[in-house]
Design a protein around this motif. Structure first.
Motif, PDB file in Angstrom:
ATOM      1  N   GLU A  61      -7.768  19.598  -2.937  1.00  0.00           N
ATOM      2  CA  GLU A  61      -8.790  18.652  -3.407  1.00  0.00           C
ATOM      3  C   GLU A  61      -8.154  17.310  -3.734  1.00  0.00           C
ATOM      4  O   GLU A  61      -8.661  16.248  -3.353  1.00  0.00           O
ATOM      5  CB  GLU A  61      -9.480  19.226  -4.650  1.00  0.00           C
ATOM      6  N   ASN A  62      -7.007  17.348  -4.404  1.00  0.00           N
ATOM      7  CA  ASN A  62      -6.298  16.122  -4.763  1.00  0.00           C
ATOM      8  C   ASN A  62      -5.812  15.382  -3.526  1.00  0.00           C
ATOM      9  O   ASN A  62      -5.924  14.153  -3.428  1.00  0.00           O
ATOM     10  CB  ASN A  62      -5.109  16.475  -5.665  1.00  0.00           C
ATOM     11  N   TYR A  63      -5.290  16.128  -2.569  1.00  0.00           N
ATOM     12  CA  TYR A  63      -4.774  15.533  -1.329  1.00  0.00           C
ATOM     13  C   TYR A  63      -5.865  14.749  -0.604  1.00  0.00           C
ATOM     14  O   TYR A  63      -5.674  13.577  -0.227  1.00  0.00           O
ATOM     15  CB  TYR A  63      -4.222  16.635  -0.429  1.00  0.00           C
ATOM     16  N   PHE A  64      -7.015  15.360  -0.409  1.00  0.00           N
ATOM     17  CA  PHE A  64      -8.086  14.691   0.328  1.00  0.00           C
ATOM     18  C   PHE A  64      -8.731  13.575  -0.491  1.00  0.00           C
ATOM     19  O   PHE A  64      -9.179  12.568   0.072  1.00  0.00           O
ATOM     20  CB  PHE A  64      -9.114  15.714   0.809  1.00  0.00           C
ATOM     21  N   GLU A 109       0.847  -1.170   0.000  1.00  0.00           N
ATOM     22  CA  GLU A 109       0.000   0.000   0.000  1.00  0.00           C
ATOM     23  C   GLU A 109       0.900   1.243   0.000  1.00  0.00           C
ATOM     24  O   GLU A 109       1.810   1.362   0.820  1.00  0.00           O
ATOM     25  CB  GLU A 109      -0.898  -0.004   1.243  1.00  0.00           C
ATOM     26  N   LEU A 110       0.645   2.174  -0.929  1.00  0.00           N
ATOM     27  CA  LEU A 110       1.515   3.335  -1.085  1.00  0.00           C
ATOM     28  C   LEU A 110       0.814   4.648  -0.738  1.00  0.00           C
ATOM     29  O   LEU A 110       1.247   5.713  -1.160  1.00  0.00           O
ATOM     30  CB  LEU A 110       2.032   3.395  -2.528  1.00  0.00           C
ATOM     31  N   ARG A 150      -9.796   7.816  -0.892  1.00  0.00           N
ATOM     32  CA  ARG A 150      -9.706   6.570  -1.673  1.00  0.00           C
ATOM     33  C   ARG A 150      -8.849   5.536  -0.941  1.00  0.00           C
ATOM     34  O   ARG A 150      -9.187   4.351  -0.895  1.00  0.00           O
ATOM     35  CB  ARG A 150      -9.141   6.842  -3.062  1.00  0.00           C
ATOM     36  N   ALA A 151      -7.743   6.007  -0.366  1.00  0.00           N
ATOM     37  CA  ALA A 151      -6.861   5.086   0.362  1.00  0.00           C
ATOM     38  C   ALA A 151      -7.556   4.526   1.598  1.00  0.00           C
ATOM     39  O   ALA A 151      -7.384   3.355   1.948  1.00  0.00           O
ATOM     40  CB  ALA A 151      -5.574   5.800   0.757  1.00  0.00           C
ATOM     41  N   ALA A 152      -8.363   5.363   2.259  1.00  0.00           N
ATOM     42  CA  ALA A 152      -9.064   4.913   3.462  1.00  0.00           C
ATOM     43  C   ALA A 152     -10.062   3.811   3.132  1.00  0.00           C
ATOM     44  O   ALA A 152     -10.268   2.890   3.925  1.00  0.00           O
ATOM     45  CB  ALA A 152      -9.771   6.093   4.120  1.00  0.00           C
ATOM     46  N   GLU A 153     -10.684   3.897   1.974  1.00  0.00           N
ATOM     47  CA  GLU A 153     -11.648   2.871   1.579  1.00  0.00           C
ATOM     48  C   GLU A 153     -10.976   1.524   1.337  1.00  0.00           C
ATOM     49  O   GLU A 153     -11.556   0.474   1.583  1.00  0.00           O
ATOM     50  CB  GLU A 153     -12.394   3.312   0.316  1.00  0.00           C
ATOM     51  N   ASP A 211      -5.649   0.681   8.327  1.00  0.00           N
ATOM     52  CA  ASP A 211      -4.669   1.739   8.506  1.00  0.00           C
ATOM     53  C   ASP A 211      -5.382   3.037   8.863  1.00  0.00           C
ATOM     54  O   ASP A 211      -6.436   3.341   8.318  1.00  0.00           O
ATOM     55  CB  ASP A 211      -3.864   1.956   7.212  1.00  0.00           C
ATOM     56  N   ALA A 212      -4.778   3.796   9.752  1.00  0.00           N
ATOM     57  CA  ALA A 212      -5.387   5.061  10.159  1.00  0.00           C
ATOM     58  C   ALA A 212      -5.053   6.132   9.133  1.00  0.00           C
ATOM     59  O   ALA A 212      -4.399   7.140   9.427  1.00  0.00           O
ATOM     60  CB  ALA A 212      -4.891   5.454  11.542  1.00  0.00           C
ATOM     61  N   VAL A 213      -5.526   5.931   7.912  1.00  0.00           N
ATOM     62  CA  VAL A 213      -5.170   6.812   6.804  1.00  0.00           C
ATOM     63  C   VAL A 213      -5.625   8.243   7.055  1.00  0.00           C
ATOM     64  O   VAL A 213      -4.842   9.196   6.934  1.00  0.00           O
ATOM     65  CB  VAL A 213      -5.789   6.305   5.478  1.00  0.00           C
ATOM     66  N   LEU A 214      -6.895   8.396   7.382  1.00  0.00           N
ATOM     67  CA  LEU A 214      -7.432   9.748   7.518  1.00  0.00           C
ATOM     68  C   LEU A 214      -6.853  10.475   8.729  1.00  0.00           C
ATOM     69  O   LEU A 214      -6.639  11.688   8.685  1.00  0.00           O
ATOM     70  CB  LEU A 214      -8.958   9.699   7.592  1.00  0.00           C
TER      71      LEU A 214
END
Length: 541
Positions: free
Chosen positions: A308-311, A285-286, A316-319, A324-327
């Motif tokens: 906008e791109n960052y969030f 996972e990157l 998408r990564a959180a889904e 992983d505590a992505v958010l």
């Protein structure tokens, strides 16, 4: 030469930085309790030993979000029981440390952290990554698993099993050497802090992390009986196990060896997270790399696109990686962004969007918003007010104290007034943390119409309240003079009265979130110290 702590110094760190759960808002503190640890202990020893040694209480348990729809429970343990447990660990630390450090596969180092937020160093994630890379290089596949609900299902009697061996302990249950061992004392003190419950460790105190590591080391030994070269092919952090597997080896042998070891300690394998990974098809996972490299342009019209791109990347990564505590990581990184004034309202609304998607981020979000207010940035107050109101309404009705207490703390930090009608359903909520913040807000004039503390006073403004899950409110409301009812029950208590006389407090209404800039500087400094200590951990252990 590395600094070594004596018994009292170890106890100090366990009580000032390793007692209260890290997930609580800043006003919840234990520094004065740590300062007067020795005088309290001497005073408590004058109480009849039978009463002191067998003091039993119930912790204040809070439900907090984990990821997705999963939740876990953290505990605020009664201070008398936590003092006794912490002293057992502090007094016997050398032996505990040496036992834990016999592990060949754990990346946990039993070292006291003298400067950080917690008393004990956590997992060395760089070492985990390095060890995992070595296993990937030496084995064609990996077996991953963990223990289902590890802390809540640990059997306290198994602490001695881990150290001495289950068969030996069960054959000598009445032997003096076992009864007099500190392993038996750990069992007793943990149970006494949970009304004699023998299943589960309270999540939050660092003492539980240490005890869990003792049990996990015992589980390792049980696996080693079936996989003798475990030390060469495995990795463990907390209850997560990774075992390297070669082509041609029976996968069932590894599964059975680990599952039987778990069962020996009356623990179960988490089959939802149990899997074999073939490195030919496994992809890393990157998300962290992607989020770390998103550039934020200073020009306002381009900066908004980058935000906008960052969030979008974060969501998408959180889904894909709920575990992983992505958010949470995304919010913490976002605290370092220099946002153009034209984009501040937009940025903070994005942050609120994260908060609605991931309630576990509420602590980080509150710090970010409160710090922004201190720096006179433009905040979307109407959106924040609705965010607070929605959390109070929904989480309050479901008994989710974490969301409620952080929403209330955000009111305090931003000086947002709420109507009594919005918080009335909280007046019967069995949570000291919620009650204390509500009372704090009321005294600041931030609750239009005031509060009604009748139910809390009826339930815990008495001697029994000091040993109940609401002990913190029962003590702290008296110490601050926030209750107008007779409060002699605290002065009559031989354990809490000495704390009252010393001015010991567990709620500091003047405590706020640390400024982000200062925290980042301290974090960078502590990171350097941590790297140095972990690279020479044998000198510090």
């Amino acid at each position: 030469m590395a600094k070594k702590l004596d018994k009292s110094g170890r106890l100090k760190r366990l009580l000032e930085a390793g007692y209260l759960p890290d997930e609580l808002p800043p006003p919840f503190v234990s520094g004065t309790f740590s300062t007067y640890r020795e005088s309290l202990h001497r005073k408590w020893q004058t109480v009849p030993q039978q009463k002191y040694q067998h003091y039993k209480s119930s912790p204040d348990v809070l439900s907090i979000p984990k990821y997705g729809h999963e939740r876990r429970k953290i505990a605020i343990v009664n201070p008398i029981n936590q003092m006794r447990l912490s002293r057992v660990i502090a007094d016997n630390w050398i032996d505990i440390r040496d036992f834990i450090n016999t592990s060949k596969i754990s990346e946990y180092r039993a070292i006291f952290d003298l400067n950080g937020r917690r008393a004990i160093f956590g997992v060395d994630w760089d070492a985990v990554s390095s060890r995992r890379n070595t296993i990937s290089a030496q084995y064609s596949g990996q077996f991953h698993t963990d223990i289902s609900k590890f802390y809540p299902t640990i059997y306290t009697h198994s602490i001695a099993w881990a150290y001495f061996g289950k068969q030996l302990v069960q054959a000598n249950l009445n032997a003096n050497w076992l009864k007099q061992s500190y392993l038996n004392s750990l069992d007793i003190e943990i149970r006494h802090g949970q009304r004699n419950q023998s299943v589960g460790l309270p999540i939050g105190p660092d003492t539980s992390r240490i005890v869990a590591e003792i049990v996990a080391r015992g589980i390792e030994k049980a696996v080693e009986v079936r996989i003798p070269d475990l030390g060469d092919r495995a990795l463990r952090y907390v209850d997560d196990f990774t075992v390297g597997v070669n082509d041609g080896e029976a996968e069932e042998h590894t599964v059975i060896a680990v599952e039987l070891a778990f069962a020996e300690f009356e623990l179960g394998m988490n089959f939802a997270k149990t899997k074999f990974i073939n490195h030919k098809v496994a992809l890393p996972e990157l998300w962290k790399e992607h989020l770390s490299t998103v550039p934020l342009i200073n020009r306002p019209e381009r900066q908004r696109d980058k935000l906008e791109n960052y969030f979008d990347i974060a969501f998408r990564a959180a889904e894909k990686s709920e575990k992983d505590a992505v958010l949470k990581w995304a919010v913490k990184r976002a605290r370092s962004f220099k946002i153009d004034p034209k984009n501040q309202k937009y940025f903070y609304e994005k942050i609120l969007h994260v908060g609605r998607r991931a309630p576990a981020c509420m602590g980080a979000i509150s710090q970010l918003l409160i710090d922004a207010r201190h720096n006179s940035q433009t905040l979307p107050i109407d959106s924040i007010r609705k965010y607070i109101s929605d959390n109070i309404k929904v989480a309050g009705k479901t008994g989710h104290a974490y969301e409620v207490m952080w929403a209330l703390f955000l009111c305090k930090g931003l000086s947002i007034t709420v109507n009594r009608s919005e918080v009335e359903h909280l007046f019967s909520m069995s949570s000291s943390s919620v009650a204390l913040i509500l009372m704090d807000l009321d005294r600041r004039g931030l609750i239009d119409g005031g509060i009604d503390d009748t139910i809390w006073m009826q339930d815990c403004a008495n001697a029994n309240g000091l040993q109940s899950p609401m002990w913190l409110l029962a003590y702290e409301a008296v110490r601050k003079g926030w209750w107008s009812v007779p409060t002699t029950y605290v002065q009559a208590d031989p354990f809490f009265d000495p704390m009252l006389l010393k001015g010991i407090h567990f709620y500091d209404e003047n405590k706020n979130v640390p400024p982000t800039r200062r925290e980042r500087r301290e974090s960078a400094w502590l990171s350097l110290i941590r790297q140095r200590i972990l690279s020479q951990w044998q000198d510090y252990a």
